[in-house]
Motif scaffolding. Structure first.
Motif, PDB file in Angstrom:
ATOM      1  N   SER A  75       0.824  -1.207   0.000  1.00  0.00           N
ATOM      2  CA  SER A  75       0.000   0.000   0.000  1.00  0.00           C
ATOM      3  C   SER A  75       0.859   1.258   0.000  1.00  0.00           C
ATOM      4  CB  SER A  75      -0.918  -0.002   1.229  1.00  0.00           C
ATOM      5  OG  SER A  75      -1.485   1.273   1.432  1.00  0.00           O
ATOM      6  N   TRP A  76       0.467   2.219  -0.829  1.00  0.00           N
ATOM      7  CA  TRP A  76       1.153   3.506  -0.872  1.00  0.00           C
ATOM      8  C   TRP A  76       0.981   4.252   0.446  1.00  0.00           C
ATOM      9  CZ3 TRP A  76       4.857   6.356  -1.981  1.00  0.00           C
ATOM     10  CH2 TRP A  76       4.794   7.735  -2.172  1.00  0.00           C
ATOM     11  N   ASN A  77      -0.156   4.088   1.101  1.00  0.00           N
ATOM     12  CA  ASN A  77      -0.361   4.737   2.403  1.00  0.00           C
ATOM     13  C   ASN A  77       0.658   4.237   3.421  1.00  0.00           C
ATOM     14  OD1 ASN A  77      -2.530   6.383   1.677  1.00  0.00           O
ATOM     15  ND2 ASN A  77      -4.022   4.756   2.046  1.00  0.00           N
ATOM     16  N   PHE A  78       0.937   2.942   3.398  1.00  0.00           N
ATOM     17  CA  PHE A  78       1.939   2.376   4.302  1.00  0.00           C
ATOM     18  C   PHE A  78       3.321   2.942   3.983  1.00  0.00           C
ATOM     19  CE2 PHE A  78       5.286  -0.778   4.987  1.00  0.00           C
ATOM     20  CZ  PHE A  78       5.147  -1.033   6.343  1.00  0.00           C
ATOM     21  N   ILE A  79       3.638   3.016   2.688  1.00  0.00           N
ATOM     22  CA  ILE A  79       4.950   3.521   2.276  1.00  0.00           C
ATOM     23  C   ILE A  79       5.109   4.986   2.665  1.00  0.00           C
ATOM     24  CG2 ILE A  79       6.411   4.055   0.278  1.00  0.00           C
ATOM     25  CD1 ILE A  79       5.239   1.561  -1.081  1.00  0.00           C
ATOM     26  N   LYS A  80       4.052   5.774   2.483  1.00  0.00           N
ATOM     27  CA  LYS A  80       4.137   7.205   2.801  1.00  0.00           C
ATOM     28  C   LYS A  80       4.476   7.445   4.264  1.00  0.00           C
ATOM     29  CE  LYS A  80       0.168   8.459   0.983  1.00  0.00           C
ATOM     30  NZ  LYS A  80      -0.982   9.314   0.544  1.00  0.00           N
ATOM     31  N   ILE A 132      -7.905   7.979  -3.867  1.00  0.00           N
ATOM     32  CA  ILE A 132      -7.192   6.949  -4.626  1.00  0.00           C
ATOM     33  C   ILE A 132      -6.460   6.024  -3.661  1.00  0.00           C
ATOM     34  CG2 ILE A 132      -5.402   6.496  -6.344  1.00  0.00           C
ATOM     35  CD1 ILE A 132      -5.978   9.235  -7.540  1.00  0.00           C
ATOM     36  N   ASP A 133      -6.769   4.752  -3.760  1.00  0.00           N
ATOM     37  CA  ASP A 133      -6.099   3.731  -2.950  1.00  0.00           C
ATOM     38  C   ASP A 133      -5.031   3.087  -3.833  1.00  0.00           C
ATOM     39  OD1 ASP A 133      -5.523   2.084  -0.845  1.00  0.00           O
ATOM     40  OD2 ASP A 133      -7.194   0.700  -1.198  1.00  0.00           O
ATOM     41  N   ALA A 134      -3.777   3.459  -3.630  1.00  0.00           N
ATOM     42  CA  ALA A 134      -2.698   3.073  -4.539  1.00  0.00           C
ATOM     43  C   ALA A 134      -1.804   1.992  -3.936  1.00  0.00           C
ATOM     44  CB  ALA A 134      -1.855   4.297  -4.895  1.00  0.00           C
ATOM     45  N   PHE A 250      -7.330   0.734 -11.956  1.00  0.00           N
ATOM     46  CA  PHE A 250      -6.252   0.863 -12.948  1.00  0.00           C
ATOM     47  C   PHE A 250      -5.071   0.055 -12.418  1.00  0.00           C
ATOM     48  CE2 PHE A 250      -3.045   4.269 -14.646  1.00  0.00           C
ATOM     49  CZ  PHE A 250      -2.632   3.414 -15.654  1.00  0.00           C
ATOM     50  N   ASP A 251      -4.588  -0.900 -13.198  1.00  0.00           N
ATOM     51  CA  ASP A 251      -3.421  -1.662 -12.754  1.00  0.00           C
ATOM     52  C   ASP A 251      -2.500  -1.951 -13.925  1.00  0.00           C
ATOM     53  OD1 ASP A 251      -3.758  -4.649 -13.722  1.00  0.00           O
ATOM     54  OD2 ASP A 251      -5.730  -4.086 -12.972  1.00  0.00           O
ATOM     55  N   GLY A 252      -1.249  -2.240 -13.595  1.00  0.00           N
ATOM     56  CA  GLY A 252      -0.253  -2.553 -14.616  1.00  0.00           C
ATOM     57  C   GLY A 252       0.601  -3.725 -14.190  1.00  0.00           C
ATOM     58  N   ALA A 253       1.066  -4.476 -15.166  1.00  0.00           N
ATOM     59  CA  ALA A 253       1.862  -5.666 -14.885  1.00  0.00           C
ATOM     60  C   ALA A 253       2.833  -5.898 -16.034  1.00  0.00           C
ATOM     61  CB  ALA A 253       0.953  -6.885 -14.710  1.00  0.00           C
ATOM     62  N   VAL A 254       3.768  -6.798 -15.814  1.00  0.00           N
ATOM     63  CA  VAL A 254       4.605  -7.316 -16.900  1.00  0.00           C
ATOM     64  C   VAL A 254       4.290  -8.794 -17.045  1.00  0.00           C
ATOM     65  CG1 VAL A 254       6.945  -7.889 -17.629  1.00  0.00           C
ATOM     66  CG2 VAL A 254       6.462  -5.630 -16.704  1.00  0.00           C
ATOM     67  N   LYS A 289      -1.303  -0.763  -8.768  1.00  0.00           N
ATOM     68  CA  LYS A 289      -2.752  -0.672  -8.966  1.00  0.00           C
ATOM     69  C   LYS A 289      -3.283   0.549  -8.233  1.00  0.00           C
ATOM     70  CE  LYS A 289      -4.095  -3.844  -5.201  1.00  0.00           C
ATOM     71  NZ  LYS A 289      -4.721  -5.145  -4.869  1.00  0.00           N
ATOM     72  N   PHE A 290      -4.333   1.117  -8.798  1.00  0.00           N
ATOM     73  CA  PHE A 290      -5.056   2.224  -8.185  1.00  0.00           C
ATOM     74  C   PHE A 290      -6.526   1.828  -8.104  1.00  0.00           C
ATOM     75  CE2 PHE A 290      -1.622   4.367 -10.637  1.00  0.00           C
ATOM     76  CZ  PHE A 290      -0.947   4.982  -9.592  1.00  0.00           C
TER      77      PHE A 290
END
Length: 337
Positions: A75-80, A132-134, A250-254, A289-290
């Protein structure tokens, strides 16, 4: 000339490893306290990062409480929260004993040896919208040992594409974009960053429009994972809510295609699985992902920078290549003529 350059890099590596030998020793003791076996020769110096400890899942071992979701993202919230006491550049999460990093697939050429590809990570680090939950993928196999702020910047001229088309007016269907077929391979490498094609699909279900995109590179662009060679294909998936006039996901992957899978799919489109009895389900690593509610501009900007350097995404959004690409193509063709 190149031999001298590599000798210089080796000397720099030896110097930096020696300069940080006390820090390496301290980190090794830290690992032992967390029941992580001695790393021994698992340290390296990477010019654009610093001193790196490498081992499969080392971050998970030394940080067992790291909250990783079912998609392998954090989670971006955790990272922030962790960044509040850190003075690291975008993409690095500092701590007292080590520095975590986002996934190497966000780097140029998807290689740990390179800096971040512009400008996805920098944009992600600026997300502040509470709606936005990133989430983002971290590098679980490498951590930076030297914890002092480390900055290595590279200039770039890639920009996000403008896009003023209403999502509701885009018809369901498939598009396949290719670089000009008259280009030599070397020119494709320089201008289109080895892109072979960009496959796009829009579909609808009720009030939800779904967007998918796959970016294929040329056949000689491969990566190796656990001794197996794959063709990396960057994938985007997004959902737009017509009622709210905003994206909700919205999400992205390889995706990792084996050589035979790549050859089956490369010249086909998103309908391949529907038409073929041999449905392809490539392995993948989700990178971000968002969830929530976000604008078309937000989506376009992150799409553009996820496919950084590839003019095909710019062409899809605008109907044309960036001006500098048009100018370069013109010069190349004038020389040929």
């Amino acid at each position: 000339m190149m031999e001298k350059y590599y000798q210089q890099l080796q000397k720099e590596k030896e110097f930096e490893l020696d300069r940080h030998k006390q820090r390496i020793k301290e980190f090794s003791l830290y690992c032992e306290k967390h029941n992580v076996p001695a790393l021994k020769d698992d340290f390296d110096y990477i010019q654009r990062i610093g001193i790196v400890a490498h081992r499969k899942n080392i971050l998970k071992e030394i940080y067992p409480d790291l909250p990783i979701d079912k998609d392998g993202l954090v989670s971006w919230n955790f990272i922030k929260e962790k960044l509040q006491s850190s003075n690291q550049m975008s993409g690095y999460i500092g701590g007292n004993d080590f520095v975590a990093m986002v996934h190497p697939y966000f780097r140029r050429g998807m290689s740990l040896l390179n800096n971040w590809a512009p400008l996805f990570v920098e944009l992600f680090w600026q997300v502040k919208d509470e709606n936005i939950d990133a989430y983002i993928a971290l590098d679980y196999d490498n951590v930076r040992v030297n914890t002092e702020p480390f900055f290595y910047m590279e200039a770039d001229t890639w920009f996000g594409a403008p896009f003023d088309k209403s999502i509701e007016n885009i018809p369901d269907g498939i598009s396949k974009l290719r670089p000009p077929l008259d280009l030599k391979r070397t020119h494709n490498n320089f201008i289109f960053k080895d892109a072979y094609s960009l496959d796009v699909k829009w579909s609808s279900k009720g009030s939800i429009r779904t967007f998918q995109a796959l970016e294929f590179k040329h056949e000689d662009v491969t990566i190796e994972l656990d001794g197996i060679t794959y063709h990396p294909v960057r994938y985007i998936h997004a959902e737009y809510d017509l009622n709210k006039k905003a994206f909700r996901h919205f999400d992205g992957a390889v995706q990792h295609f084996l050589p035979n899978e790549y050859r089956q799919r490369i010249d086909m489109d998103f309908n391949f699985d529907n038409k073929s009895s041999n449905s392809l389900k490539a392995k993948y690593i989700k990178l971000f992902k968002f969830n929530g509610e976000f604008s078309i501009d937000f989506w376009v900007e992150f799409c553009s920078h996820f496919y950084t350097g590839n003019p095909l995404i710019f062409e899809y959004f605008t109907g044309n290549y960036p001006d500098h690409v048009i100018e370069t193509l013109s010069r190349i063709r004038q020389k040929v003529i």
